[in-house]
Design a protein around this motif. Structure first.
Motif, PDB file in Angstrom:
ATOM      1  N   ALA A 182       0.846  -1.197   0.000  1.00  0.00           N
ATOM      2  CA  ALA A 182       0.000   0.000   0.000  1.00  0.00           C
ATOM      3  C   ALA A 182       0.879   1.244   0.000  1.00  0.00           C
ATOM      4  N   GLY A 183       0.439   2.280  -0.736  1.00  0.00           N
ATOM      5  CA  GLY A 183       1.097   3.579  -0.616  1.00  0.00           C
ATOM      6  C   GLY A 183       0.705   4.149   0.745  1.00  0.00           C
ATOM      7  N   MET A 184       1.691   4.588   1.556  1.00  0.00           N
ATOM      8  CA  MET A 184       1.371   4.957   2.939  1.00  0.00           C
ATOM      9  C   MET A 184       2.206   6.139   3.415  1.00  0.00           C
TER      10      MET A 184
ATOM     11  N   GLN B 197      -6.872  -4.507  10.950  1.00  0.00           N
ATOM     12  CA  GLN B 197      -7.106  -5.705  11.763  1.00  0.00           C
ATOM     13  C   GLN B 197      -6.069  -6.783  11.468  1.00  0.00           C
ATOM     14  N   SER B 198      -5.232  -6.518  10.488  1.00  0.00           N
ATOM     15  CA  SER B 198      -4.080  -7.371  10.185  1.00  0.00           C
ATOM     16  C   SER B 198      -2.974  -7.217  11.223  1.00  0.00           C
ATOM     17  N   VAL B 199      -3.120  -6.282  12.146  1.00  0.00           N
ATOM     18  CA  VAL B 199      -2.004  -5.941  13.047  1.00  0.00           C
ATOM     19  C   VAL B 199      -1.566  -7.124  13.904  1.00  0.00           C
TER      20      VAL B 199
ATOM     21  N   TRP C  35      -7.436   2.599  -9.048  1.00  0.00           N
ATOM     22  CA  TRP C  35      -8.138   3.387  -8.035  1.00  0.00           C
ATOM     23  C   TRP C  35      -8.469   2.467  -6.861  1.00  0.00           C
ATOM     24  N   GLN C  36      -8.216   2.940  -5.653  1.00  0.00           N
ATOM     25  CA  GLN C  36      -8.670   2.172  -4.476  1.00  0.00           C
ATOM     26  C   GLN C  36     -10.073   2.667  -4.117  1.00  0.00           C
ATOM     27  N   VAL C  37     -11.007   1.719  -3.962  1.00  0.00           N
ATOM     28  CA  VAL C  37     -12.419   2.064  -3.770  1.00  0.00           C
ATOM     29  C   VAL C  37     -12.980   1.353  -2.535  1.00  0.00           C
TER      30      VAL C  37
ATOM     31  N   TRP D 112      -4.941   6.222  -7.411  1.00  0.00           N
ATOM     32  CA  TRP D 112      -5.589   7.274  -6.622  1.00  0.00           C
ATOM     33  C   TRP D 112      -6.476   6.646  -5.548  1.00  0.00           C
ATOM     34  N   TYR D 113      -6.780   7.494  -4.550  1.00  0.00           N
ATOM     35  CA  TYR D 113      -7.632   7.048  -3.441  1.00  0.00           C
ATOM     36  C   TYR D 113      -8.364   8.257  -2.881  1.00  0.00           C
ATOM     37  N   TRP D 114      -9.607   8.031  -2.493  1.00  0.00           N
ATOM     38  CA  TRP D 114     -10.438   8.968  -1.761  1.00  0.00           C
ATOM     39  C   TRP D 114     -11.052  10.056  -2.650  1.00  0.00           C
TER      40      TRP D 114
ATOM     41  N   ALA E 186      -3.411  -9.286  -3.390  1.00  0.00           N
ATOM     42  CA  ALA E 186      -3.715  -8.727  -2.065  1.00  0.00           C
ATOM     43  C   ALA E 186      -2.863  -7.482  -1.875  1.00  0.00           C
ATOM     44  N   ARG E 187      -3.477  -6.468  -1.273  1.00  0.00           N
ATOM     45  CA  ARG E 187      -2.737  -5.231  -0.970  1.00  0.00           C
ATOM     46  C   ARG E 187      -2.497  -5.212   0.542  1.00  0.00           C
ATOM     47  N   ILE E 188      -1.246  -4.984   0.905  1.00  0.00           N
ATOM     48  CA  ILE E 188      -0.846  -5.103   2.310  1.00  0.00           C
ATOM     49  C   ILE E 188      -0.299  -3.762   2.791  1.00  0.00           C
ATOM     50  N   GLY E 189      -0.855  -3.251   3.881  1.00  0.00           N
ATOM     51  CA  GLY E 189      -0.376  -1.999   4.441  1.00  0.00           C
ATOM     52  C   GLY E 189       0.317  -2.188   5.777  1.00  0.00           C
ATOM     53  N   THR E 190      -0.490  -2.424   6.823  1.00  0.00           N
ATOM     54  CA  THR E 190       0.008  -2.467   8.200  1.00  0.00           C
ATOM     55  C   THR E 190       1.232  -3.365   8.371  1.00  0.00           C
ATOM     56  N   ARG E 191       1.193  -4.534   7.772  1.00  0.00           N
ATOM     57  CA  ARG E 191       2.304  -5.478   7.943  1.00  0.00           C
ATOM     58  C   ARG E 191       3.621  -4.834   7.501  1.00  0.00           C
TER      59      ARG E 191
ATOM     60  N   ALA F   4     -10.190  -3.077  -3.948  1.00  0.00           N
ATOM     61  CA  ALA F   4     -11.384  -3.085  -3.105  1.00  0.00           C
ATOM     62  C   ALA F   4     -10.937  -3.078  -1.651  1.00  0.00           C
ATOM     63  N   GLN F   5     -11.265  -1.990  -0.941  1.00  0.00           N
ATOM     64  CA  GLN F   5     -10.786  -1.829   0.436  1.00  0.00           C
ATOM     65  C   GLN F   5     -11.920  -2.085   1.433  1.00  0.00           C
ATOM     66  N   GLY F   6     -11.789  -3.136   2.218  1.00  0.00           N
ATOM     67  CA  GLY F   6     -12.762  -3.428   3.267  1.00  0.00           C
ATOM     68  C   GLY F   6     -12.493  -2.602   4.511  1.00  0.00           C
TER      69      GLY F   6
ATOM     70  N   VAL G 184       2.923   4.922  -8.005  1.00  0.00           N
ATOM     71  CA  VAL G 184       2.814   6.083  -7.118  1.00  0.00           C
ATOM     72  C   VAL G 184       1.352   6.251  -6.739  1.00  0.00           C
ATOM     73  N   ASN G 185       1.109   6.422  -5.442  1.00  0.00           N
ATOM     74  CA  ASN G 185      -0.257   6.563  -4.914  1.00  0.00           C
ATOM     75  C   ASN G 185      -0.545   8.021  -4.579  1.00  0.00           C
ATOM     76  N   PHE G 186      -1.634   8.544  -5.157  1.00  0.00           N
ATOM     77  CA  PHE G 186      -2.082   9.908  -4.844  1.00  0.00           C
ATOM     78  C   PHE G 186      -3.279   9.844  -3.910  1.00  0.00           C
TER      79      PHE G 186
ATOM     80  N   ALA H  13      -9.344  -2.410   7.019  1.00  0.00           N
ATOM     81  CA  ALA H  13      -8.083  -1.783   6.604  1.00  0.00           C
ATOM     82  C   ALA H  13      -7.546  -0.799   7.632  1.00  0.00           C
ATOM     83  N   GLY H  14      -6.228  -0.697   7.679  1.00  0.00           N
ATOM     84  CA  GLY H  14      -5.576   0.345   8.447  1.00  0.00           C
ATOM     85  C   GLY H  14      -5.562   1.638   7.652  1.00  0.00           C
ATOM     86  N   GLY H  15      -5.450   2.758   8.361  1.00  0.00           N
ATOM     87  CA  GLY H  15      -5.459   4.057   7.690  1.00  0.00           C
ATOM     88  C   GLY H  15      -6.883   4.498   7.401  1.00  0.00           C
TER      89      GLY H  15
ATOM     90  N   GLY I  76      -7.343  -4.851   3.142  1.00  0.00           N
ATOM     91  CA  GLY I  76      -7.990  -4.661   4.438  1.00  0.00           C
ATOM     92  C   GLY I  76      -7.911  -5.874   5.311  1.00  0.00           C
ATOM     93  N   GLY I  77      -7.061  -5.824   6.321  1.00  0.00           N
ATOM     94  CA  GLY I  77      -6.989  -6.889   7.303  1.00  0.00           C
ATOM     95  C   GLY I  77      -6.199  -8.105   6.855  1.00  0.00           C
ATOM     96  N   ILE I  78      -5.491  -8.001   5.743  1.00  0.00           N
ATOM     97  CA  ILE I  78      -4.720  -9.160   5.253  1.00  0.00           C
ATOM     98  C   ILE I  78      -3.277  -9.023   5.736  1.00  0.00           C
TER      99      ILE I  78
HETATM  100  C1  LIG Z   1      -0.070   3.916   7.867  1.00  0.00           C
HETATM  101  C2  LIG Z   1      -1.036   3.795   6.728  1.00  0.00           C
HETATM  102  C3  LIG Z   1      -1.108   4.823   5.794  1.00  0.00           C
HETATM  103  C4  LIG Z   1      -1.969   4.707   4.687  1.00  0.00           C
HETATM  104  N1  LIG Z   1      -1.948   5.696   3.741  1.00  0.00           N
HETATM  105  C5  LIG Z   1      -2.610   5.496   2.583  1.00  0.00           C
HETATM  106  C6  LIG Z   1      -2.454   6.404   1.501  1.00  0.00           C
HETATM  107  O1  LIG Z   1      -1.729   7.402   1.595  1.00  0.00           O
HETATM  108  N2  LIG Z   1      -3.102   6.124   0.341  1.00  0.00           N
HETATM  109  C7  LIG Z   1      -3.896   5.012   0.191  1.00  0.00           C
HETATM  110  O2  LIG Z   1      -4.419   4.774  -0.888  1.00  0.00           O
HETATM  111  N3  LIG Z   1      -4.106   4.170   1.230  1.00  0.00           N
HETATM  112  C8  LIG Z   1      -3.470   4.372   2.399  1.00  0.00           C
HETATM  113  N4  LIG Z   1      -3.625   3.465   3.422  1.00  0.00           N
HETATM  114  C9  LIG Z   1      -4.588   2.335   3.280  1.00  0.00           C
HETATM  115  C10 LIG Z   1      -3.983   1.206   2.446  1.00  0.00           C
HETATM  116  O3  LIG Z   1      -3.972   1.548   1.084  1.00  0.00           O
HETATM  117  C11 LIG Z   1      -4.746  -0.132   2.571  1.00  0.00           C
HETATM  118  O4  LIG Z   1      -6.073   0.004   2.193  1.00  0.00           O
HETATM  119  C12 LIG Z   1      -4.675  -0.743   3.969  1.00  0.00           C
HETATM  120  O5  LIG Z   1      -3.398  -0.589   4.529  1.00  0.00           O
HETATM  121  C13 LIG Z   1      -5.039  -2.216   3.908  1.00  0.00           C
HETATM  122  O6  LIG Z   1      -5.267  -2.749   5.187  1.00  0.00           O
HETATM  123  P1  LIG Z   1      -4.093  -3.340   6.120  1.00  0.00           P
HETATM  124  O7  LIG Z   1      -3.427  -2.141   6.725  1.00  0.00           O
HETATM  125  O8  LIG Z   1      -4.818  -4.168   7.126  1.00  0.00           O
HETATM  126  O9  LIG Z   1      -3.157  -4.125   5.271  1.00  0.00           O
HETATM  127  C14 LIG Z   1      -2.796   3.568   4.552  1.00  0.00           C
HETATM  128  C15 LIG Z   1      -2.723   2.551   5.503  1.00  0.00           C
HETATM  129  C16 LIG Z   1      -1.859   2.639   6.581  1.00  0.00           C
HETATM  130  C17 LIG Z   1      -1.786   1.512   7.573  1.00  0.00           C
END
Ligand SMILES: Cc1cc2nc3c(=O)[nH]c(=O)nc-3n(C[C@H](O)[C@H](O)[C@H](O)COP(=O)(O)O)c2cc1C
Length: 338
Positions: free
Chosen positions: A32-34, A300-302, A126-128, A104-106, A200-205, A147-149, A80-82, A152-154, A181-183
């Protein structure tokens, strides 16, 4: 209907899906872009290990991050994530010709922006948070959709859990669908692939990966937390109001108990600035102060975060485990994609 994943050799760590075919990676896992957590070191580690590394646009110097990425992971796909509340059209025009993927997101998906990416030779995604938004992304010309459930974190775009959302989105569009989301484990990756997701898209991990730019105190808080320790809130509303996000509950409690206008400050190479209590910005390496009270985004993946480890190790663990699970479930190469 989307093709089922084809599992190939463990040694090559290759799991082929419509997503890997499209973006040119070996493993159907997208970082995930974060924001500041998504350093070029982290994105390069993920791309070099066979996944899809992502940079975030809202950083001090995106152009320098792209330079670093191209140097550290030559010829590897990345994106690159906007984040739309902070979107800068001139920045998009400048970077689109230099990157393989723009995402893009949001906001409501925008065919004009998708066209800018395509005209520059980049893929667009696009993240939706809903099936309706996924349809809009497909109609806008996106090459895949995330597809973001609500696990998800963030920031959390939608109102339903990943599996019902994935079900609806897979029925609604015929472009590849990435599940988010939560993976955090191979079971999660295997489950969404078996359900029809292409990745799968992974953020928190990856926030807790060694290469992430997150503050060490933030990483430790993730290690200490379990899946039940997160909450969807609107607490961190300064600089981005009215937007639900999932964070550690302990951070919300600490922020609410804080008897100060500011939680800390950010030093480092850029201009120093203070971090207001309830600021949307999570703590990075250059942040000082009450880290525990800042926006500690976590999905919830934390519960899967157990140590600070190199991103390549996380990717390898997920890929090898996914391969084992899919093979055991009968999705062996011999019965691969039609
Ligand atoms: C610290 C953090 C920052 C995030 N920032 C962005 C962001 O800038 N753009 C975006 O599309 N999603 C962002 N997200 C959401 C992620 O794209 C993704 O949906 C999410 O991390 C998936 O759930 P997970 O954290 O359980 O893996 C962020 C998530 C985290 C944890």
């Amino acid at each position: 209907m989307l093709a089922q994943p084809a599992v190939r050799s463990v040694a090559a760590m290759t799991i082929s899906t419509a997503f890997t075919d499209l973006v040119g990676c070996q493993v159907p896992i997208q970082l995930a872009g974060m924001g500041a957590a998504s350093t070029p070191e982290l994105a390069a580690a993920v791309s070099n290990a066979g996944g899809l590394g992502m940079l975030a646009a809202a950083v001090d110097n995106l152009s320098a991050d792209i330079d670093a990425m191209l140097l550290a992971a030559p010829a590897r796909p990345f994106g690159v994530n906007f984040l739309m509340p902070f979107f800068d059209r001139a920045q998009l025009d400048a970077i689109a010709p230099r990157v393989p993927l723009v995402e893009w997101y949001w906001s409501q998906p925008d065919p004009v922006l998708v066209g800018v990416a395509h005209d520059a030779g980049a893929l667009a995604a696009w993240q939706v948070g809903s099936a309706a938004e996924a349809v809009a992304a497909a109609e806008a010309g996106c090459d895949f959709v995330v597809a973001q459930g609500i696990e998800a974190g963030g920031h959390v775009r939608g109102t339903i859990g990943l599996l019902p959302l994935l079900d609806a989105v897979l029925d609604a569009v015929d472009i590849p669908v990435v599940a988010a989301g939560g993976i955090g484990t191979a079971r999660g990756v295997a489950a969404v692939l078996a359900a029809g997701a292409s990745a799968a898209r992974i953020g928190t991990r990856f926030v807790a990966a060694a290469e992430s730019g997150a503050h060490p105190g933030y990483k430790q808080a993730l290690i200490d937390a379990d899946a039940a320790d997160t909450v969807v809130t609107q607490t961190y509303c300064v600089w981005w109001p009215d937007s639900p996000h999932r964070t550690l509950r302990s951070a919300v409690d600490a922020a609410q108990a804080l008897d100060d206008e500011f939680a800390g400050d950010v030093g480092g190479d850029g201009d120093p600035f203070q971090v207001p209590r309830f600021a949307v910005r999570p703590p990075n390496r250059a942040t000082r102060g009450r880290i525990d009270a800042m926006a500690l985004y976590a999905g919830q993946s934390v519960g899967a975060v157990r140590a600070i480890t190199p991103a390549a190790d996380i990717l390898r663990e997920l890929a090898e485990g996914t391969e084992r699970l899919l093979t055991a479930a009968g999705r062996h190469p011999d019965r691969s994609r039609s």
